[in-house]
Design a protein around this motif. Structure first.
Motif, PDB file in Angstrom:
ATOM      1  N   PRO A  14       0.843  -1.213   0.000  1.00 37.63           N
ATOM      2  CA  PRO A  14       0.000   0.000   0.000  1.00 37.63           C
ATOM      3  C   PRO A  14       0.870   1.252   0.000  1.00 37.63           C
ATOM      4  O   PRO A  14       1.895   1.314   0.702  1.00 37.63           O
ATOM      5  N   SER A  84       0.228   5.855  -5.114  1.00 35.73           N
ATOM      6  CA  SER A  84      -0.549   5.798  -3.877  1.00 35.73           C
ATOM      7  C   SER A  84      -1.545   4.645  -3.903  1.00 35.73           C
ATOM      8  O   SER A  84      -2.732   4.817  -3.591  1.00 35.73           O
ATOM      9  N   LYS A  86      -3.798   1.451  -3.209  1.00 32.65           N
ATOM     10  CA  LYS A  86      -4.563   1.010  -2.044  1.00 32.65           C
ATOM     11  C   LYS A  86      -4.942  -0.462  -2.231  1.00 32.65           C
ATOM     12  O   LYS A  86      -5.025  -0.943  -3.358  1.00 32.65           O
TER      13      LYS A  86
END
Length: 120
Positions: A14, A84, A86
């Motif tokens: 992550p 970024s 997730k």
């Protein structure tokens, strides 16, 4: 016929980044739009991003500000920079191309998919 080959999928933590690429080959006349879709386990395939022949882009709300799509027309290749990341970005990512033949026939083509897994 147009063939699509994707690459770049991987396991990433992550917050990490990945870059996907998709190269079109075959009898290519005019590629109008190139894009990315994804399908998570147990879910329907969903739109991620698209870029037109005029370099106009559009993104799903869930990836805006984190993903960037661009294309290299000389290489018939589309890229997806994913930052970024997730865990909910985990999915098989599919390249999609809308091609118009020399006789004006339009067709959608799909790649085989590349797995992106976001996990610690």
């Amino acid at each position: 016929q147009v063939q699509l080959v994707e690459s770049g999928g991987d396991l990433v933590q992550p917050g990490g980044s990945l870059r996907l690429s998709c190269r079109a080959s075959g009898t290519i006349f005019r590629i109008q739009r190139m894009g990315w879709y994804r399908q998570a386990p147990g879910k329907q395939r969903e739109f991620v991003a698209v870029i037109t022949s005029a370099d106009s882009t559009n993104y799903a709300d869930s990836v805006k500000g984190r993903f960037t799509i661009w294309r290299d027309n000389a290489k018939n290749t589309v890229y997806l920079q994913m930052n970024s990341l997730k865990p909910e970005d985990t999915a098989v990512y599919f390249c999609n191309v809308y091609h118009v033949s020399i006789v004006g026939r339009g067709n959608d083509y799909w790649g085989q998919g590349t797995q992106v897994t976001v996990s610690s």
